[in-house]
Design a protein around this motif. Structure first.
Motif, PDB file in Angstrom:
ATOM      1  N   PHE A   1      70.622  11.713  13.796  1.00  0.00           N
ATOM      2  CA  PHE A   1      69.300  11.485  13.193  1.00  0.00           C
ATOM      3  C   PHE A   1      69.424  10.566  11.984  1.00  0.00           C
ATOM      4  CE2 PHE A   1      64.908  12.464  12.364  1.00  0.00           C
ATOM      5  CZ  PHE A   1      64.796  12.293  10.995  1.00  0.00           C
TER       6      PHE A   1
ATOM      7  N   ILE B   1      61.349  13.654  10.980  1.00  0.00           N
ATOM      8  CA  ILE B   1      62.270  14.688  10.508  1.00  0.00           C
ATOM      9  C   ILE B   1      62.887  15.352  11.725  1.00  0.00           C
ATOM     10  CG2 ILE B   1      61.093  15.234   8.345  1.00  0.00           C
ATOM     11  CD1 ILE B   1      59.582  17.446   9.800  1.00  0.00           C
TER      12      ILE B   1
ATOM     13  N   TYR C   1      51.243  27.226   4.743  1.00  0.00           N
ATOM     14  CA  TYR C   1      50.242  26.245   4.328  1.00  0.00           C
ATOM     15  C   TYR C   1      48.841  26.691   4.707  1.00  0.00           C
ATOM     16  CZ  TYR C   1      53.231  22.794   2.243  1.00  0.00           C
ATOM     17  OH  TYR C   1      54.073  22.153   1.366  1.00  0.00           O
TER      18      TYR C   1
ATOM     19  N   ASP D   1      45.742  17.419   0.418  1.00  0.00           N
ATOM     20  CA  ASP D   1      45.605  18.342  -0.709  1.00  0.00           C
ATOM     21  C   ASP D   1      44.164  18.715  -1.022  1.00  0.00           C
ATOM     22  OD1 ASP D   1      48.460  17.058  -2.583  1.00  0.00           O
ATOM     23  OD2 ASP D   1      48.295  18.594  -1.030  1.00  0.00           O
TER      24      ASP D   1
ATOM     25  N   TYR E   1      40.400  26.039   2.717  1.00  0.00           N
ATOM     26  CA  TYR E   1      40.423  26.938   3.861  1.00  0.00           C
ATOM     27  C   TYR E   1      39.001  27.197   4.350  1.00  0.00           C
ATOM     28  CZ  TYR E   1      45.238  27.898   2.424  1.00  0.00           C
ATOM     29  OH  TYR E   1      46.566  27.802   2.068  1.00  0.00           O
TER      30      TYR E   1
ATOM     31  N   CYS F   1      48.895  27.709  -1.144  1.00  0.00           N
ATOM     32  CA  CYS F   1      49.261  26.476  -0.452  1.00  0.00           C
ATOM     33  C   CYS F   1      50.181  25.618  -1.310  1.00  0.00           C
ATOM     34  CB  CYS F   1      48.007  25.694  -0.087  1.00  0.00           C
ATOM     35  SG  CYS F   1      48.370  24.262   0.946  1.00  0.00           S
ATOM     36  N   PRO F   2      51.407  25.389  -0.870  1.00  0.00           N
ATOM     37  CA  PRO F   2      52.341  24.603  -1.671  1.00  0.00           C
ATOM     38  C   PRO F   2      51.952  23.130  -1.780  1.00  0.00           C
ATOM     39  CG  PRO F   2      53.484  25.891   0.004  1.00  0.00           C
ATOM     40  CD  PRO F   2      52.046  25.924   0.347  1.00  0.00           C
ATOM     41  N   ARG F   3      51.021  22.677  -0.941  1.00  0.00           N
ATOM     42  CA  ARG F   3      50.471  21.321  -0.985  1.00  0.00           C
ATOM     43  C   ARG F   3      51.505  20.237  -0.648  1.00  0.00           C
ATOM     44  NH1 ARG F   3      46.224  23.389  -4.725  1.00  0.00           N
ATOM     45  NH2 ARG F   3      44.605  23.837  -3.218  1.00  0.00           N
ATOM     46  N   SER F   4      51.050  18.983  -0.705  1.00  0.00           N
ATOM     47  CA  SER F   4      51.886  17.890  -0.184  1.00  0.00           C
ATOM     48  C   SER F   4      53.145  17.676  -1.020  1.00  0.00           C
ATOM     49  CB  SER F   4      51.077  16.596  -0.116  1.00  0.00           C
ATOM     50  OG  SER F   4      50.603  16.262  -1.399  1.00  0.00           O
ATOM     51  N   SER F   5      53.092  18.008  -2.286  1.00  0.00           N
ATOM     52  CA  SER F   5      54.276  17.777  -3.125  1.00  0.00           C
ATOM     53  C   SER F   5      55.477  18.576  -2.622  1.00  0.00           C
ATOM     54  CB  SER F   5      53.985  18.121  -4.585  1.00  0.00           C
ATOM     55  OG  SER F   5      53.499  19.445  -4.677  1.00  0.00           O
ATOM     56  N   ALA F   6      55.240  19.774  -2.166  1.00  0.00           N
ATOM     57  CA  ALA F   6      56.342  20.590  -1.653  1.00  0.00           C
ATOM     58  C   ALA F   6      56.839  20.083  -0.305  1.00  0.00           C
ATOM     59  CB  ALA F   6      55.910  22.050  -1.538  1.00  0.00           C
ATOM     60  N   LEU F   7      55.945  19.438   0.435  1.00  0.00           N
ATOM     61  CA  LEU F   7      56.357  18.918   1.745  1.00  0.00           C
ATOM     62  C   LEU F   7      57.381  17.804   1.608  1.00  0.00           C
ATOM     63  CD1 LEU F   7      53.203  18.802   4.042  1.00  0.00           C
ATOM     64  CD2 LEU F   7      55.209  20.274   4.200  1.00  0.00           C
TER      65      LEU F   7
ATOM     66  N   VAL G   1      60.582  19.574   1.758  1.00  0.00           N
ATOM     67  CA  VAL G   1      60.818  20.115   3.099  1.00  0.00           C
ATOM     68  C   VAL G   1      61.208  18.994   4.052  1.00  0.00           C
ATOM     69  CG1 VAL G   1      59.752  21.267   5.068  1.00  0.00           C
ATOM     70  CG2 VAL G   1      59.244  22.051   2.762  1.00  0.00           C
ATOM     71  N   ASN G   2      60.458  17.916   4.008  1.00  0.00           N
ATOM     72  CA  ASN G   2      60.758  16.779   4.890  1.00  0.00           C
ATOM     73  C   ASN G   2      62.134  16.193   4.582  1.00  0.00           C
ATOM     74  OD1 ASN G   2      58.398  16.717   6.482  1.00  0.00           O
ATOM     75  ND2 ASN G   2      57.259  15.598   4.914  1.00  0.00           N
TER      76      ASN G   2
ATOM     77  N   LYS H   1      64.755  17.608   3.273  1.00  0.00           N
ATOM     78  CA  LYS H   1      65.849  18.500   3.706  1.00  0.00           C
ATOM     79  C   LYS H   1      66.055  18.404   5.211  1.00  0.00           C
ATOM     80  CE  LYS H   1      65.796  22.259   0.331  1.00  0.00           C
ATOM     81  NZ  LYS H   1      64.607  23.097   0.151  1.00  0.00           N
ATOM     82  N   ALA H   2      65.018  17.900   5.906  1.00  0.00           N
ATOM     83  CA  ALA H   2      65.085  17.835   7.366  1.00  0.00           C
ATOM     84  C   ALA H   2      65.446  16.436   7.862  1.00  0.00           C
ATOM     85  CB  ALA H   2      63.741  18.263   7.955  1.00  0.00           C
ATOM     86  N   ARG H   3      66.052  15.674   6.958  1.00  0.00           N
ATOM     87  CA  ARG H   3      66.439  14.311   7.368  1.00  0.00           C
ATOM     88  C   ARG H   3      67.953  14.146   7.259  1.00  0.00           C
ATOM     89  NH1 ARG H   3      61.030  11.758   6.845  1.00  0.00           N
ATOM     90  NH2 ARG H   3      60.358  12.350   4.791  1.00  0.00           N
TER      91      ARG H   3
END
Lengths: 603, 298
Positions: free
Chosen positions: A36, A212, A226, A403, A407, B284-290, B293-294, B296-298
Motif C-alpha cells: 500500500f 487507506i 461518528y 463537521d 444528527y 463526534c470526533p469530527r474531521s480533525s480526528a479522521l 485515523v486515515n 494510521k491506515a496508510r
C-alpha cells in the motif's frame, strides 16, 4: 528454475499457506501495508479455519495497479508455504510460471514435482534457529524472514517494509531491531541464492493518495462512534467480534470526558443476542443511540424483538457481518445469505430497512447513517456487511466527515413542544402525511407525553386494542412508512451505463470487486452490459426502472436461493421469469472468473 | 399533607381489567402508595414489564410515566438498555413467575449480576394466569393448579436465587399485607442497585386452593416475617430465610441489603450526564480526528 519472461508489473497474487495461531497474520499484514505504501492498490483476504491454532490457514495479497482487488481464484502466482500439511495441495495451486517458496526442512516428493513453476526452498527454520535465541522469537521471526524473501522476489523496497515495522512496533526498539534483522536475513539469502527479482515486480506508484488500508469491521465501528452511538450491547460471534473490539478501542480514544476521565458511552457484553437486541431497543426507546453487531445466528435469535421494534416503531441499529449459513454453518467463510431473514425478520407482517455497503468506506458511512435512518423512520435498520468486507484489509477511500453535520433524531416532541400543543401526544397517528408519527422520550414533561409502548395491537393513542379497524390503521400506515423509507436510504448506483445490449446486471455488497473486474473482462471482448449496484432495501424506484428497461436482468449474489432476486420479485412485483441468477455460495469470496464464465454461458 | 407537590391521583393509572380479588391489584396499589409517599416526580419513573397478567399491571399505576410492555421474559434487557440511556430515572420492572423463572431466567440472572439500579418485581402466583393455569417453575413440586397436574420438578425459590446471584436488595412481600409491602417497596426504590421483590400474589382463578403455598388461605395461616436487622452477607440472608421455612412458614420481609456493591453505571464508569443528553460535541470526533485515523491506515 524457470527463466524470467516479460515482467508483470503490479499485477500479482501472493498466497501464504500457514499454520493458524503462528503469528503469520501479523507478518503477512505487514507486507500488505508495505505494498500500500508503495502506492499500488492492494487487497488482502484471510482464509482461516474455525479454530484457534494448529490448522491450515491461507492469506492472499492481491496487488493490482488496475484496482482489481477481488478474489482471483484457485491459482496464485507466488505461494509461500510454511505448512507441511497443506504443502502438496498448495503446490498444485501455483499458476504456470509462478513461484513456490517453502521451508527447506521439508523434503518434496519428486513424483509430485512440477516443471512449469519455480521452486525456492529457503532455510526459514534453520535461520530462525541460528539467529534468534528464544522459542518465541524463533517462531515469530521465521515469518518475517519469509517476508524478506518475498520482498526480494517481487523487488519491494525493504525500506518501505522497515517503515511499516517501525510504525507497528513504535517505542519497542528491540522488537524493531529484531524484525529488521529477520527481514534482511530473508532478503539477503533469497537474493544471493536465486536469480531475483522474478518477473512479478512491484513498482512504486502514487495511486493511493486519498486511500487507506482498512477493514469493514473497524470501519463500521468507527461509523458508530461518528454516528453518535452511546450504547453497544453485544455478544461474541464470528466474524463480528472484531467490530465490537474496534468500537471499544475507538471509544477509549474518542469518548473519554477530558475533565473527569469518565466514559461517554456504555458497552455491555451481555449473555446472548436476545439480551443484545433488548438492550438496544430499550436504550433507543429511552433516547440514546444504541446498536449491536452480530452475524446470522444472532439475527435468528433477535427476530422476536425485531418484530416488536417494527410494530412498536422503535429505532434499532444492527450490524450483521454475514457468514456461511444456515445454522452454525461456516463461521469463518463468507456469504450473503441473510437477506430474507433480515428483511422479513419476525412472525407477522414485518419489514426491516437493509443497507448494503460494498467496501470499508461505505461501511463507515452507512454505519453512521444507520442511526439517522433508524430514528427518522422509527424502525430497525440492519447493515448487511459480510465476512469478506468485514475482516479483510483492503485499499479503500479515506474517511471523510462533514463537521456541520447534525444528527437527525427524527420526530421527537420536546417538553416545549408538548407544552405548546393542544391536547396530548397521539403516539401512532400520522400527523404529517408521511406515515411517520411523533414520539416522546420518557421523563420529558411532568403531565404530558407519556404513553404505553407495547408489542400488542394498539390504536393511534397507543392504547391496547383488538379492534380490526384500529389494527389496520396501524399496519397499513406501516406499509406506507415503508414507501417513505425509500427516500431516506442510500440510492443505488448505476455503475455501468452503455445502453448497447438489452442485458442488465444487478448486484450488491462484497461482489463489487469481482463484478468490476468481470465486467471489464467482458468489455474487453466487446460485451457491454449495464450494471446497477443496489445499496438498500426498500428499493429505490430506479431499481424497478432498471429492470423494466432491460429484456434480461441477471442478479449476482452469494447465496444458494437467490435471495436478492426473491426480494426484487416480492417487493417490486416483478415477473420471476425476468430475473436470472448468478450464484456463488461455497464460502470463498466470489471471483471475477466465476462471474465472467457464467455471464458468457448466459449470454 | 397539604404541602405535598403531588397527590395520590398523580400516581394512579387506568382501571384494572384483572380478576376480582387478584393479588396483583393489591401490588399495584402498593406501588402507587409507595411512590406517593416518597413524592417521586411521576414522569421520572420508567415502568417496563414482560408478558402475563403481572405484566398488564403497569397500565394500572403511574399513568404519568412512560411504560413498556415488552416481550415474554425480556423485560430485563429492555430496562437495562433504558437505564443505560438515562441513569437518573427511577426504573420499575414488573414480571411474573412464568415470565421470570422460565423464559426469563437467563436475563433475570445476568441483570442481577450487572447490579442494575432498578426495582424488579415478580408477582408470584405459581401459575401461568394469562394462558389459563399451567404450573410455573415456582409452583409447589407436588401440587398442581386447578387445571394442570403437578410438575414433580424442583421448585425455584426466586428469593434464594436472587441472594446468591448478584442482587443487592432481596425481599419478599405478600399481596395480602399491603402495609409491609409499601415499606419494602420504598426501601427497594431507595436502594442504589438491583432490588428484587418477590410478591406472593394469589391467582384466585387457577391457584388459590389452600394446599397451594401461593394461596390466600395458606398464606393466612403460614405467614412468616423477618423483622430483624438489615442483613449484609449472603450467608446470613440464606440462614434467615431458612429459619422461617423451618418453622413451616412462608418467609416475607427484607432478607438482604448490601449497599457496598457498585451499581452498573458506577462499574461501567459512565459520565455523570445521562448518555442520551450528550450531543455531537461530546460524541463526534469530527474531521480533525479522521486525519489521524486515515494516516494510521496508510
Amino acid at each position: 528454475m524457470a527463466i524470467n519472461k516479460e515482467n508483470k508489473v503490479n499485477d500479482v497474487l501472493i498466497r501464504f499457506a500457514n499454520i493458524n495461531g503462528s503469528g503469520s497474520l501479523s507478518a503477512n499484514s505487514l507486507f500488505t501495508k508495505a505494498v500500500f505504501r508503495a502506492g499500488v492498490p492492494v487487497g488482502s483476504k484471510n482464509i482461516y479455519p474455525s479454530n484457534i491454532e494448529g490448522l491450515p490457514t491461507w492469506y492472499e495479497i492481491r496487488v493490482s495497479e488496475k484496482g482489481y482487488l477481488g478474489s482471483r481464484g484457485k491459482d496464485a502466482d507466488v505461494i509461500v508455504c510454511l505448512n507441511p500439511e497443506s504443502l502438496d495441495d498448495d503446490v498444485t495451486k501455483v499458476s504456470r510460471g509462478g513461484y513456490f517458496i517453502y521451508d527447506n526442512i521439508v523434503k518434496l516428493d519428486d513424483n509430485k514435482k512440477r516443471n512449469d513453476i519455480a521452486y525456492m526452498p529457503m532455510p526459514f527454520t534453520v535461520l530462525a534457529k541460528t539467529e534468534f535465541d528464544s522459542p518465541k522469537a524463533r517462531n515469530l521471526m521465521k515469518n518475517i524472514i519469509y517476508i524478506g524473501a518475498l520482498a526480494a522476489l517481487v523487488d519491494l523496497d525493504l525500506d518501505i517494509l522497515k517503515s511499516v515495522i517501525l510504525d507497528e512496533f513504535k517505542g519497542r526498539d528491540d522488537v524493531v531491531v529484531q524484525n529488521y534483522k529477520a527481514l534482511e536475513l530473508g532478503y539477503n539469502y533469497a537474493k544471493s541464492h536465486y536469480a531475483l527479482p522474478s518477473k512479478f515486480v512491484i513498482e512504486k506508484r502514487n495511486l493511493n493518495k486519498d486511500k487507506i488500508l482498512f477493514s469493514g469491521n473497524s470501519a463500521q465501528a468507527l461509523g458508530a462512534i461518528y454516528g453518535g452511538a452511546t450504547v453497544l450491547a453485544w455478544y461474541p460471534i464470528a466474524p463480528s467480534t472484531t467490530s465490537a473490539d474496534a468500537f471499544a478501542k475507538y471509544a477509549k480514544e474518542f469518548r473519554i470526558d477530558e475533565l473527569t476521565g469518565k466514559k461517554n458511552y456504555a458497552i455491555l457484553q451481555v449473555e446472548d443476542e436476545i439480551a443484545s437486541i433488548g438492550a438496544v431497543i430499550g436504550a433507543s426507546w429511552n433516547g440514546a443511540r444504541a446498536f449491536t453487531t452480530t452475524s446470522g445466528p444472532g439475527i435468528s435469535l433477535m427476530t422476536e424483538l425485531l418484530g416488536m421494534a417494527y410494530f412498536a416503531e422503535i429505532p434499532a441499529v444492527i450490524y450483521n457481518v454475514q457468514r456461511g449459513g444456515p445454522s452454525t454453518g461456516m463461521p469463518t467463510r463468507t456469504q450473503q445469505a441473510d437477506l430474507i431473514s433480515c428483511a422479513y425478520a419476525s412472525h407477522g407482517d414485518t419489514k426491516n430497512i437493509l443497507l448494503f455497503p460494498s467496501n470499508p468506506t461505505e461501511c463507515f458511512e452507512m454505519a453512521a447513517d444507520a442511526f439517522d435512518i433508524a430514528e427518522t423512520l422509527q424502525n430497525p435498520v440492519i447493515l448487511m456487511s459480510d465476512l469478506d468486507i468485514g475482516v479483510n484489509n483492503v485499499t479503500t477511500g479515506e474517511f471523510k466527515w462533514d463537521d456541520k453535520r447534525e444528527y437527525k433524531r427524527g420526530k421527537v416532541l420536546s417538553a416545549q413542544d408538548l407544552e405548546e400543543m393542544e391536547g396530548d401526544i397521539a403516539r401512532y397517528k400520522d400527523i404529517d402525511g408521511d406515515a411517520i408519527p411523533y414520539r416522546t422520550y420518557p421523563a420529558t414533561h411532568p403531565t404530558k407525553g407519556a404513553f404505553f409502548t407495547r408489542g400488542t395491537s394498539h390504536d393511534e393513542e397507543a392504547l391496547y386494542s383488538e379492534k380490526a379497524e384500529d389494527y389496520k390503521i396501524i399496519v397499513d400506515r406501516l406499509k406506507d412508512k415503508w414507501r417513505t423509507a425509500e427516500d431516506y436510504v442510500p440510492e443505488p448506483i448505476l455503475e455501468r451505463k452503455h445502453d448497447m445490449f438489452d442485458v442488465g446486471v444487478l448486484y450488491f455488497g462484497s461482489t463489487k470487486q469481482a463484478v468490476d473486474e468481470a465486467l471489464d473482462m467482458l468489455e474487453a471482448e466487446s460485451i457491454y452490459v449495464d450494471a446497477m449496484r443496489i445499496r438498500a432495501l426498500p428499493f429505490n424506484e430506479e431499481v424497478e426502472k432498471f429492470i423494466k428497461k432491460h429484456n434480461r436482468v441477471i442478479v449476482i449474489e452469494q447465496n444458494r436461493d437467490g435471495q436478492m432476486r426473491t426480494l426484487l420479485i416480492n417487493e417490486l412485483n416483478i415477473n420471476s421469469k425476468k430475473l436470472e441468477s448468478i450464484l456463488v455460495y461455497g464460502g470463498a469470496p466470489i471471483t471475477a472468473a466465476e462471474i465472467y464464465e457464467q455471464m458468457k454461458e448466459l449470454l | 399533607m397539604t404541602d405535598e407537590k403531588y397527590s395520590l391521583a398523580d400516581y394512579q393509572g387506568a382501571a384494572s381489567t384483572l380478576c376480582k380479588a387478584c393479588g396483583h391489584d393489591a401490588i399495584s396499589a402498593s406501588i402507587i402508595n409507595a411512590c406517593y409517599e416518597m413524592q417521586i416526580e411521576p414522569h421520572k419513573i420508567v415502568k417496563v414489564s414482560g408478558i402475563g397478567c403481572s405484566s398488564k399491571t403497569p397500565t394500572y399505576f403511574l399513568g404519568k410515566s412512560h411504560g413498556f410492555n415488552a416481550a415474554h421474559g425480556r423485560m430485563p434487557s429492555i430496562i437495562t438498555g433504558a437505564n443505560m440511556a438515562h441513569k437518573d430515572l427511577t426504573y420499575i420492572g414488573v414480571s411474573g413467575d412464568g415470565d421470570t423463572a422460565s423464559i426469563g431466567i437467563g436475563q433475570f440472572m445476568h441483570t442481577m449480576r450487572l447490579n442494575l439500579n432498578m426495582t424488579y418485581f415478580v408477582f408470584n402466583n405459581g401459575c401461568y394466569g394469562l394462558t389459563k393455569g399451567q404450573v410455573s417453575a415456582t409452583a409447589d413440586k407436588e401440587r398442581g393448579t386447578r387445571k394442570y397436574p403437578a410438575s414433580h420438578m424442583e421448585e425455584i425459590d426466586l428469593v434464594r436465587l436472587a441472594i446468591i446471584s448478584g442482587a443487592t436488595f432481596v425481599a419478599r412481600g405478600y399481596a395480602g399485607n399491603k402495609k409491609q409491602l409499601v415499606e419494602i417497596i420504598k426501601r427497594a426504590i431507595n436502594h442504589k442497585g438491583f432490588a428484587f421483590i418477590d410478591v406472593v400474589s394469589p391467582c384466585v382463578r387457577f391457584n388459590n386452593d389452600k394446599s397451594s403455598t401461593k394461596s390466600y388461605p395458606y398464606m393466612k395461616s403460614h405467614l412468616g416475617e423477618y423483622g430483624g436487622e438489615s442483613i449484609i452477607t449472603q450467608e446470613e440472608a440464606l440462614a434467615a430465610l431458612q429459619k422461617i421455612k423451618d418453622d413451616n412458614k412462608v418467609p416475607t420481609g427484607v432478607f438482604y441489603e448490601n449497599n457496598l456493591v457498585l451499581d452498573a453505571h458506577d462499574m461501567l464508569q459512565t459520565t455523570s450526564t445521562p448518555l442520551r443528553e450528550l450531543n455531537e460535541d461530546k460524541l463526534c470526533p469530527r474531521s480533525s480526528a479522521l486525519v489521524g485515523v486515515n494516516n494510521k491506515a496508510r
